[in-house]
Every structure is written in structure tokens, then in C-alpha cells.
Design an enzyme around this catalytic site. Sequence first.
Site, PDB file in Angstrom:
ATOM      1  N   SER A 142       0.862  -1.188   0.000  1.00 23.68           N
ATOM      2  CA  SER A 142       0.000   0.000   0.000  1.00 23.68           C
ATOM      3  C   SER A 142       0.896   1.234   0.000  1.00 23.68           C
ATOM      4  O   SER A 142       2.035   1.164   0.501  1.00 23.68           O
ATOM      5  CB  SER A 142      -0.870   0.013   1.262  1.00 23.68           C
ATOM      6  OG  SER A 142      -1.464   1.284   1.436  1.00 23.68           O
ATOM      7  N   TYR A 155      -0.643  -0.482  10.271  1.00 24.26           N
ATOM      8  CA  TYR A 155      -0.861  -0.801   8.853  1.00 24.26           C
ATOM      9  C   TYR A 155       0.343  -0.372   8.012  1.00 24.26           C
ATOM     10  O   TYR A 155       0.860  -1.142   7.206  1.00 24.26           O
ATOM     11  CB  TYR A 155      -2.135  -0.085   8.378  1.00 24.26           C
ATOM     12  CG  TYR A 155      -2.505  -0.334   6.943  1.00 24.26           C
ATOM     13  CD1 TYR A 155      -2.965  -1.576   6.531  1.00 24.26           C
ATOM     14  CD2 TYR A 155      -2.424   0.684   5.995  1.00 24.26           C
ATOM     15  CE1 TYR A 155      -3.328  -1.805   5.201  1.00 24.26           C
ATOM     16  CE2 TYR A 155      -2.781   0.471   4.674  1.00 24.26           C
ATOM     17  CZ  TYR A 155      -3.231  -0.780   4.277  1.00 24.26           C
ATOM     18  OH  TYR A 155      -3.580  -1.001   2.973  1.00 24.26           O
ATOM     19  N   LYS A 159       2.804  -2.898   5.997  1.00 25.35           N
ATOM     20  CA  LYS A 159       2.943  -2.858   4.529  1.00 25.35           C
ATOM     21  C   LYS A 159       4.395  -2.581   4.134  1.00 25.35           C
ATOM     22  O   LYS A 159       4.860  -3.069   3.093  1.00 25.35           O
ATOM     23  CB  LYS A 159       1.998  -1.820   3.927  1.00 25.35           C
ATOM     24  CG  LYS A 159       0.524  -2.210   4.018  1.00 25.35           C
ATOM     25  CD  LYS A 159       0.204  -3.536   3.351  1.00 25.35           C
ATOM     26  CE  LYS A 159      -1.288  -3.747   3.126  1.00 25.35           C
ATOM     27  NZ  LYS A 159      -1.624  -5.060   2.593  1.00 25.35           N
ATOM     28  N   ILE A 188      -8.223   3.304  -3.736  1.00 26.34           N
ATOM     29  CA  ILE A 188      -8.964   2.543  -4.749  1.00 26.34           C
ATOM     30  C   ILE A 188     -10.393   2.392  -4.260  1.00 26.34           C
ATOM     31  O   ILE A 188     -10.623   1.997  -3.110  1.00 26.34           O
ATOM     32  CB  ILE A 188      -8.335   1.139  -4.963  1.00 26.34           C
ATOM     33  CG1 ILE A 188      -6.840   1.237  -5.304  1.00 26.34           C
ATOM     34  CG2 ILE A 188      -9.105   0.356  -6.030  1.00 26.34           C
ATOM     35  CD1 ILE A 188      -6.507   1.936  -6.606  1.00 26.34           C
TER      36      ILE A 188
HETATM   37  N1  LIG Z   1      -8.870  -0.388  -1.429  1.00 25.57           N
HETATM   38  C1  LIG Z   1      -7.819   0.402  -1.279  1.00 25.57           C
HETATM   39  O1  LIG Z   1      -7.906   1.626  -1.426  1.00 25.57           O
HETATM   40  C2  LIG Z   1      -6.486  -0.199  -0.930  1.00 25.57           C
HETATM   41  C3  LIG Z   1      -5.374   0.645  -0.906  1.00 25.57           C
HETATM   42  C4  LIG Z   1      -4.122   0.114  -0.589  1.00 25.57           C
HETATM   43  C5  LIG Z   1      -4.007  -1.229  -0.286  1.00 25.57           C
HETATM   44  N2  LIG Z   1      -5.116  -2.035  -0.293  1.00 25.57           N
HETATM   45  C6  LIG Z   1      -4.926  -3.443   0.060  1.00 25.57           C
HETATM   46  O2  LIG Z   1      -5.712  -4.293  -0.771  1.00 25.57           O
HETATM   47  C7  LIG Z   1      -6.070  -5.474  -0.011  1.00 25.57           C
HETATM   48  C8  LIG Z   1      -7.569  -5.705   0.069  1.00 25.57           C
HETATM   49  O3  LIG Z   1      -8.205  -4.632  -0.318  1.00 25.57           O
HETATM   50  P1  LIG Z   1      -9.599  -4.659  -1.117  1.00 25.57           P
HETATM   51  O4  LIG Z   1      -9.839  -3.235  -1.394  1.00 25.57           O
HETATM   52  O5  LIG Z   1      -9.601  -5.628  -2.222  1.00 25.57           O
HETATM   53  O6  LIG Z   1     -10.549  -5.158   0.102  1.00 25.57           O
HETATM   54  P2  LIG Z   1     -12.002  -5.780   0.223  1.00 25.57           P
HETATM   55  O7  LIG Z   1     -12.467  -5.470   1.596  1.00 25.57           O
HETATM   56  O8  LIG Z   1     -12.852  -5.380  -0.937  1.00 25.57           O
HETATM   57  O9  LIG Z   1     -11.712  -7.351   0.122  1.00 25.57           O
HETATM   58  C9  LIG Z   1     -10.987  -8.007   1.091  1.00 25.57           C
HETATM   59  C10 LIG Z   1     -11.376  -9.487   1.080  1.00 25.57           C
HETATM   60  O10 LIG Z   1     -10.516 -10.156   2.024  1.00 25.57           O
HETATM   61  C11 LIG Z   1     -11.305 -11.076   2.751  1.00 25.57           C
HETATM   62  N3  LIG Z   1     -10.653 -11.340   4.051  1.00 25.57           N
HETATM   63  C12 LIG Z   1     -10.593 -10.513   5.125  1.00 25.57           C
HETATM   64  N4  LIG Z   1      -9.938 -11.121   6.131  1.00 25.57           N
HETATM   65  C13 LIG Z   1      -9.573 -12.350   5.687  1.00 25.57           C
HETATM   66  C14 LIG Z   1      -8.881 -13.438   6.262  1.00 25.57           C
HETATM   67  N5  LIG Z   1      -8.438 -13.396   7.537  1.00 25.57           N
HETATM   68  N6  LIG Z   1      -8.663 -14.540   5.513  1.00 25.57           N
HETATM   69  C15 LIG Z   1      -9.127 -14.614   4.233  1.00 25.57           C
HETATM   70  N7  LIG Z   1      -9.811 -13.619   3.629  1.00 25.57           N
HETATM   71  C16 LIG Z   1     -10.030 -12.493   4.353  1.00 25.57           C
HETATM   72  C17 LIG Z   1     -12.655 -10.414   2.896  1.00 25.57           C
HETATM   73  O11 LIG Z   1     -13.679 -11.380   3.159  1.00 25.57           O
HETATM   74  C18 LIG Z   1     -12.814  -9.735   1.530  1.00 25.57           C
HETATM   75  O12 LIG Z   1     -13.474 -10.581   0.596  1.00 25.57           O
HETATM   76  C19 LIG Z   1      -5.467  -5.289   1.357  1.00 25.57           C
HETATM   77  O13 LIG Z   1      -4.205  -5.901   1.424  1.00 25.57           O
HETATM   78  C20 LIG Z   1      -5.372  -3.781   1.468  1.00 25.57           C
HETATM   79  O14 LIG Z   1      -4.426  -3.384   2.436  1.00 25.57           O
HETATM   80  C21 LIG Z   1      -6.351  -1.549  -0.606  1.00 25.57           C
END
Ligand SMILES: NC(=O)c1ccc[n+]([C@@H]2O[C@H](COP(=O)([O-])OP(=O)(O)OC[C@H]3O[C@@H](n4cnc5c(N)ncnc54)[C@H](O)[C@@H]3O)[C@@H](O)[C@H]2O)c1
Length: 262
Positions: A142, A155, A159, A188
Amino acid sequence: MSNKVAVITGGASGIGLAAAHRFAAEGASVVIGDLDEKHAQAAAQEITDAGGTAIGVAVNVLEEASIAALIARAVDEFGNLHVLCNHVGGSNPRKDLDLLRMDMDEFDKTMALNVRSTVLGSRLALPHMIEAGGGSIINTASVGGLSGDYLQSAYGTAKAAVIRLTQYIATQYGPQMVRCNAVAPGAISTPALRDNLSEDEIEAIKGHNALPFLGEAEDIANTMLFLASDESRYLTGQLLVVDGGMSSHSSIAEDRRGFMPN
Ligand SMILES: NC(=O)c1ccc[n+]([C@@H]2O[C@H](COP(=O)([O-])OP(=O)(O)OC[C@H]3O[C@@H](n4cnc5c(N)ncnc54)[C@H](O)[C@@H]3O)[C@@H](O)[C@H]2O)c1
């Protein structure tokens, strides 16, 4: 991606779900691992209905035995393993605060969810990738891992560790043709972002992008596809920052605009 088997953790929602669709559309056999088994299976069904190949499997990346079962299922079902996206991560922004107010249980959970899960997933996948003659591990970092902030200390620290871990894996298993890269999304538009931040906060963050819009899950999925495919075969140990230019300018850039000559 045809003839490639890809496991995506957290593949039932947001970025992981977009990556599952993108990989499958390019011919990969996709294993969607998620805590939310119902949504993982529904996503796999949607891919199958569209002519792709996917299965949905329950996994909790906080438990080693559960990740082991996910990897074993992928290999049982499709014969081998070439791509692993260690995508699950995050922290609770209501508990993950500045250092003095941070909940230490949340710190431990954040390190486990983001870092330990990535170590375990990679350890369990590596022997299969080596046996298959090579592979690609893609870790989700991230922009939060690139610099300091007032909140989400755990966090950002986790990361940053994911980014360094990526280089260790790349160094150690490159000779066996396993590549490892990380992607650092900026803001995102996914359920994770919308559930954790208010509209005002999201607008404020968007204002720091160089580009005048917020990224979509597909923007990260496309980058993950490139890292998974052989088109990136000479790329390993790297971090691709996909953030609309949020980290492209220095923190004083905005102030300097005020001093620009007419
Ligand atoms: N969305 C953003 O703006 C953004 C920015 C930087 C980094 N990220 C990173 O992207 C990743 C996920 O983001 P996203 O936006 O796709 O999230 P999201 O919430 O849309 O999806 C996350 C998924 O992970 C699953 N999950 C949660 N805990 C779990 C566990 N213990 N075991 C298995 N599955 C589990 C949830 O059920 C969900 O389906 C993370 O690593 C997050 O740090 C997201």
C-alpha cells in the site's frame, strides 16, 4: 495465462475479485480463497458461467493450517501452482491509531493479517512453484507503507514489511525461477475503502492524486495480471506503485504552487 494456476487470497471482493476475473479472462485456472466462502463460491460460479475456470475455497489467512489447505486444494484440483497473490490485508482504523493510542492487540493482528499471512502463503506455495519450474508471487502492499502518517501506524509498518519481504523472496528464489513483486495501491474505490473512510475523507485523499480521479479495482487487477504473466518475466523484487500519482510529488509541492511566478 492459459496453463497457469493462480491462487488469490481475499479474492471474493474488491481488488482480489477484479484480479480473479481478469486472470480467468486471460485463461488462468483461478482459486479464489476468502474468509467469506459464500462470496468466493459465487465469484467462482460467475467466472465459470462466463466460460472461465475457477473454484471458491474458504480460507482464513490468520491460520497456517487453513492456508495450507487452500494451497493443497489448488494443487489437487489443477495439478500445480504458478501464481500466488497474497492479497488479504488491512487494519481497523478505529483501533490502529498513533503510537501512544494504538491498541497493541490490533498491532499484533495487523502484523499477522498483512505480514505473517504473506510469509506463510509464500512458504507453502514456493515448493509447488519450484516443482512447476517457476512462478510469480504478488504481494499487496500500500502507499501507506511508503511514508509516515498520523494514523494507522500498524498498517503502514506492516505494509513496509511486506515490501521488504518481497525483496527477500525475490532474492532467495529467483535462481529457481520464482519471481516476487509487490503492488502498492493508492486510494482505490472498493468496499474496504468505502467502509473505513467517510466521503469527505475519500474526497480529501483524491485531491492528492496527480490524476483527477479515484482508482478502480481493475486498475490494480491489470497490474497484478502483468506481474502474474510472462510479460513481466525480467521483473522481480520490485514494487509497482499504482496510486494516480499520489506519491509522485513531494509534500511541499502544493505549498510551492502558491509561490509560482505568473
Ligand atoms: N482499497 C484500497 O484503497 C487499498 C489501498 C491500498 C491497499 N489495499 C490493500 O488491498 C487489499 C484488500 O483490499 P480490497 O480493497 O480488495 O478489500 P475488500 O475489503 O474489498 O476485500 C478483502 C477481502 O478479504 C477477505 N478477508 C478478510 N480477512 C480475511 C482473512 N483473515 N482470511 C481470508 N480472507 C479475508 C474479505 O472477506 C474480503 O473478501 C489489502 O491488502 C489492502 O491493504 C487496498
